[in-house]
Design a protein around this motif. Sequence first.
Motif, mmCIF file in Angstrom:
data_model
loop_
_atom_site.group_PDB
_atom_site.id
_atom_site.type_symbol
_atom_site.label_atom_id
_atom_site.label_comp_id
_atom_site.label_asym_id
_atom_site.label_seq_id
_atom_site.Cartn_x
_atom_site.Cartn_y
_atom_site.Cartn_z
ATOM 1 N N ARG A 71 51.697 -70.771 106.890
ATOM 2 C CA ARG A 71 51.674 -70.753 108.354
ATOM 3 C C ARG A 71 51.465 -72.141 108.951
ATOM 4 O O ARG A 71 51.608 -72.323 110.166
ATOM 5 N N GLY B 178 52.864 -71.794 114.748
ATOM 6 C CA GLY B 178 52.065 -71.672 113.532
ATOM 7 C C GLY B 178 50.771 -72.462 113.631
ATOM 8 O O GLY B 178 50.305 -72.799 114.719
ATOM 9 N N ARG B 179 50.219 -72.800 112.464
ATOM 10 C CA ARG B 179 48.906 -73.452 112.419
ATOM 11 C C ARG B 179 49.043 -74.965 112.342
ATOM 12 O O ARG B 179 49.847 -75.486 111.567
ATOM 13 N N ASP C 6 49.345 -73.085 102.513
ATOM 14 C CA ASP C 6 49.314 -72.363 103.784
ATOM 15 C C ASP C 6 50.725 -72.299 104.372
ATOM 16 O O ASP C 6 51.203 -73.252 104.983
#
Length: 263
Positions: A109, A193-194, A107
Amino acid sequence: MKIAFVVPAYNEEALIGRCLESILRELARGDYDSDVVVVNNASTDRTAEIARAFPGVRVVDEPVKGLVKARQAGYVATDGELIANVDADCALTPGWIDTVLTEFGKDERMVALSGPFIYDDLPMRQRALTRTWYGATYCMYVLDKYVLGVGGMLQGGNFIVRRSAMEKIGGFDTSIEFYGEDTDIARRISKAGRLKWTFALPMYSSGRRVTGEGFVRTGLRYAANYFAVNFGGRPVTRTHRDLRPENDNVRPEPVAARKRMKK
């Protein structure tokens, strides 16, 4: 991705050995690009001396006492894309590094990852209470992140951040002394972001704060500062007690010394 371990340490001669042994043991499991930095934060004991005895460990000094100041000093002293913030009274669980690299690798992000503590020095009853506590805090994490949209949750002492995201938010807020520092990072970095909090990334930790201040008082204090930072921007508790093991005379031998003893 290069992973840099930052270990802030103030008078941690009793536990810094266990922490560094766990990091080096996990690094020995694979071919990782890594850096291990201990931030000697105004220690007056043998913390720095013990840390320097471990091969591959760098020690940097932050003479101004403060947990967040030490985290910031370690962050600027490394060049790793992933900054693993591990407290000196903690120890990595098997597979910890692989879990981190897998999560960030799948991921792009993702900017922060965290998991719970396992207080392996507490009685079984208290450990069961902490699992119940983590269940409740996870529900708050889901509510805050997905319903209220105020950020997320990081466990101080067991969280990893992406350097590029930290640069965007200006690093750690060194005006925060102790309580709420992890929530502050979670709140700010989630805008870049995440953020993910998962039970799949546990870490061993000393339960000295729970023992020294009591389970209920500790839990309420962390909860109060969690909500204060998320909804008010600042923690409500400005001071904290330095709690250290009673057996401060216990000085774990460095990895190299233990290997020589076994031969």
